[in-house]
Design an enzyme around this catalytic site. Structure first.
Site, PDB file in Angstrom:
ATOM      1  N   SER A  82      -1.126  10.903  -0.436  1.00 40.41           N
ATOM      2  CA  SER A  82       0.240  10.900   0.091  1.00 40.41           C
ATOM      3  C   SER A  82       1.168  10.611  -1.076  1.00 40.41           C
ATOM      4  O   SER A  82       0.745  10.032  -2.090  1.00 40.41           O
ATOM      5  CB  SER A  82       0.384   9.821   1.160  1.00 40.41           C
ATOM      6  OG  SER A  82       1.754   9.580   1.473  1.00 40.41           O
ATOM      7  N   TYR A 123      -1.351   0.892   4.558  1.00 38.70           N
ATOM      8  CA  TYR A 123      -1.525   2.335   4.361  1.00 38.70           C
ATOM      9  C   TYR A 123      -1.290   2.709   2.900  1.00 38.70           C
ATOM     10  O   TYR A 123      -2.095   3.418   2.278  1.00 38.70           O
ATOM     11  CB  TYR A 123      -0.562   3.095   5.268  1.00 38.70           C
ATOM     12  CG  TYR A 123      -0.577   4.587   5.073  1.00 38.70           C
ATOM     13  CD1 TYR A 123      -1.611   5.358   5.591  1.00 38.70           C
ATOM     14  CD2 TYR A 123       0.438   5.233   4.363  1.00 38.70           C
ATOM     15  CE1 TYR A 123      -1.628   6.742   5.402  1.00 38.70           C
ATOM     16  CE2 TYR A 123       0.419   6.600   4.169  1.00 38.70           C
ATOM     17  CZ  TYR A 123      -0.614   7.349   4.690  1.00 38.70           C
ATOM     18  OH  TYR A 123      -0.641   8.715   4.495  1.00 38.70           O
TER      19      TYR A 123
END
Length: 275
Positions: free
Chosen positions: A138, A151
């Site tokens: 990401s 995360y």
């Protein structure tokens, strides 16, 4: 020779689109998911287009599940050319609001899930002297911000792992590619988890709410998951793929800003953009 691919987390979003994209590109694609009762969408699409795609059960948190899935692929196809580590989820909440157990669970899926699969797949690719491992990270694997440190730190770890793999596995013909989506228009945000024992009096509640609201607004104009899938299919055709590929205008914007600004300048920039 028929090319074979395994994609994790295919019940929706990036995984679903990537599995379909690889099948359209001629791969015999194993579309894996933890809960195969959620397979109707991808199976209907594959049937409609007459694609060489097969749904299999695979839970990245379960070593036996991984072994069974990879053994099935080797038994049926006797090779594996591409692994796409896509399965994962996120937890919203600032660090003090998240328990150590929840942090461990986040890493168990997003980081160690990929490690378990690589341990099973890498020997196959070494014996073939060829293969590609795609780790879906990401833009949050390169940029820290408040509201989801569990995360973000799991994706930072995946990025570091991937860089190490490039040195270690390249001599055996194995490419490692990192994909860095920005905010994607999927149900990922809807499935983001909150702390199991939220504190109503949390000093971070206002900050978390602002960041979550900002990200959800960005998601309304987010990059379609098919764009991530198309990027993966495209880079797999490159003779000498780059280490990492950002996907989405927002990802490119944030990474360019980080490159051009000092750390303090970038912190101030993110504060304006996100909260």
């Amino acid at each position: 020779m028929e090319k074979v691919a395994l994609v994790t987390g295919c019940s929706s979003g990036i995984g679903l689109e990537t599995a379909l994209g690889l099948a359209r590109d001629g791969y015999f694609t194993y579309a894996s998911m933890r809960n195969t009762s959620k397979s109707s969408k991808i199976e209907q699409a594959a049937k409609k287009e007459n694609l060489t795609l097969k749904v299999i059960q695979l839970d990245v948190d379960d070593k036996d599940s991984i072994k069974n899935a990879v053994s099935q692929i080797v038994k049926e196809k006797n090779r594996l050319d591409v692994l796409v580590n896509n399965a994962g989820y996120g937890i919203f909440g600032c660090l003090e609001d998240i328990s150590v157990e929840e942090l461990k669970e986040q890493f168990e899926t997003n980081f160690f899930g990929a490690v378990r699969l690589i341990h099973e797949v890498a020997p196959i690719m070494r014996n073939q002297k060829a293969g590609t491992i795609v780790n879906v990270s990401s833009v949050a694997g390169r940029i820290g911000f408040p509201g989801s440190p569990a995360y973000i730190s799991s994706k930072f770890a995946l990025e570091g792992l991937s860089e190490c793999m490039r040195y270690e596995m390249a001599p055996f013909g194995i490419n490692t590619i990192i994909i860095e989506p920005g905010v994607i228009k999927t149900n990922f945000l809807d499935s983001m988890r909150m702390p199991k024992s939220p504190r109503p009096d949390s000093p971070y509640k206002e900050l978390t709410d602002k960041v979550v609201g900002g990200i959800k607004m960005m998601a309304q104009m987010g990059t379609p998951p098919k764009e991530v899938a198309d990027t993966i299919v495209r880079v797999l055709k490159e003779k000498n793929p780059l280490p990492r590929y950002p996907v989405g205008n927002d990802a490119a914007m944030f990474l360019e800003a980080k490159k051009m600004k000092t750390d303090i300048e970038f912190e101030n920039y993110l504060k304006k953009e996100l909260f």
